[in-house]
Motif scaffolding. Structure first.
Motif, PDB file in Angstrom:
ATOM      1  N   ALA A  14      36.338  42.969 -25.479  1.00 50.81           N
ATOM      2  CA  ALA A  14      36.390  44.957 -25.539  1.00 50.81           C
ATOM      3  C   ALA A  14      35.114  44.963 -25.191  1.00 50.81           C
ATOM      4  O   ALA A  14      34.584  45.477 -24.475  1.00 50.81           O
ATOM      5  N   ASP A  15      34.592  43.347 -25.662  1.00 52.75           N
ATOM      6  CA  ASP A  15      32.949  44.209 -25.848  1.00 52.75           C
ATOM      7  C   ASP A  15      31.755  42.669 -24.958  1.00 52.75           C
ATOM      8  O   ASP A  15      31.080  43.593 -23.751  1.00 52.75           O
ATOM      9  N   VAL A  16      32.561  41.760 -24.479  1.00 50.70           N
ATOM     10  CA  VAL A  16      31.887  40.580 -23.798  1.00 50.70           C
ATOM     11  C   VAL A  16      31.783  41.240 -22.612  1.00 50.70           C
ATOM     12  O   VAL A  16      31.468  41.049 -21.964  1.00 50.70           O
ATOM     13  N   LYS A  58      24.102  39.203 -24.767  1.00 47.85           N
ATOM     14  CA  LYS A  58      25.579  38.520 -25.762  1.00 47.85           C
ATOM     15  C   LYS A  58      25.223  37.118 -25.957  1.00 47.85           C
ATOM     16  O   LYS A  58      23.999  36.203 -25.198  1.00 47.85           O
ATOM     17  N   ALA A  63      30.249  43.920 -20.249  1.00 49.12           N
ATOM     18  CA  ALA A  63      29.123  43.935 -20.395  1.00 49.12           C
ATOM     19  C   ALA A  63      28.968  43.152 -19.295  1.00 49.12           C
ATOM     20  O   ALA A  63      27.687  42.820 -18.632  1.00 49.12           O
ATOM     21  N   ILE A 121      37.481  40.635 -29.899  1.00 50.82           N
ATOM     22  CA  ILE A 121      35.525  41.175 -29.038  1.00 50.82           C
ATOM     23  C   ILE A 121      35.008  41.032 -28.026  1.00 50.82           C
ATOM     24  O   ILE A 121      34.369  41.509 -27.576  1.00 50.82           O
ATOM     25  N   TYR A 122      35.563  39.892 -28.376  1.00 54.42           N
ATOM     26  CA  TYR A 122      35.044  39.197 -26.505  1.00 54.42           C
ATOM     27  C   TYR A 122      36.034  40.018 -25.801  1.00 54.42           C
ATOM     28  O   TYR A 122      35.170  40.471 -24.663  1.00 54.42           O
TER      29      TYR A 122
END
Length: 110
Positions: free
Chosen positions: A87-89, A43, A92, A84-85
């Protein structure tokens, strides 16, 4: 006399408060996560996410105190950035923290 304008202002203020909570949650998680986890997960760097989330928190706070309109482009962008942070980062980098090291047993770390 019933004023719909006052009710709508209250609803939008509550939405701005929710946006602030979302941004603070994302910012606190990013601060607590080690910088190495962002690189390993592929990321953006931690410093870039901290900058994005700090501005997102600032803009959503400005909407809560009614310095900015609740539906301004900055508030909408801050909700999108925090979303976005989260849900995605966040998933991960959380996987990196608990990832498959051999030192963990079936009931926790040894």
């Amino acid at each position: 006399m019933f004023q719909i304008h006052g009710v709508l202002d209250l609803i939008f203020w509550v939405l701005a408060l929710g946006a602030l909570g979302l941004c603070v949650w994302a910012l606190v998680h990013a601060v607590r996560t080690p910088a190495r986890a962002f690189a390993v997960a592929g990321k953006l760097k931690k410093q870039i996410w901290l900058l994005i989330l700090a501005f997102a928190t600032l803009f959503s706070f400005a909407a809560v105190v009614q310095y900015l309109p609740t539906l301004s482009i900055f508030v909408i962008a801050s909700v999108i950035g925090s979303g976005i942070y989260l849900a995605d980062v966040k998933p991960a980098v959380n996987e990196i923290g608990r990832g498959g090291s051999g030192s963990s047993g079936p009931y926790g770390p040894w």
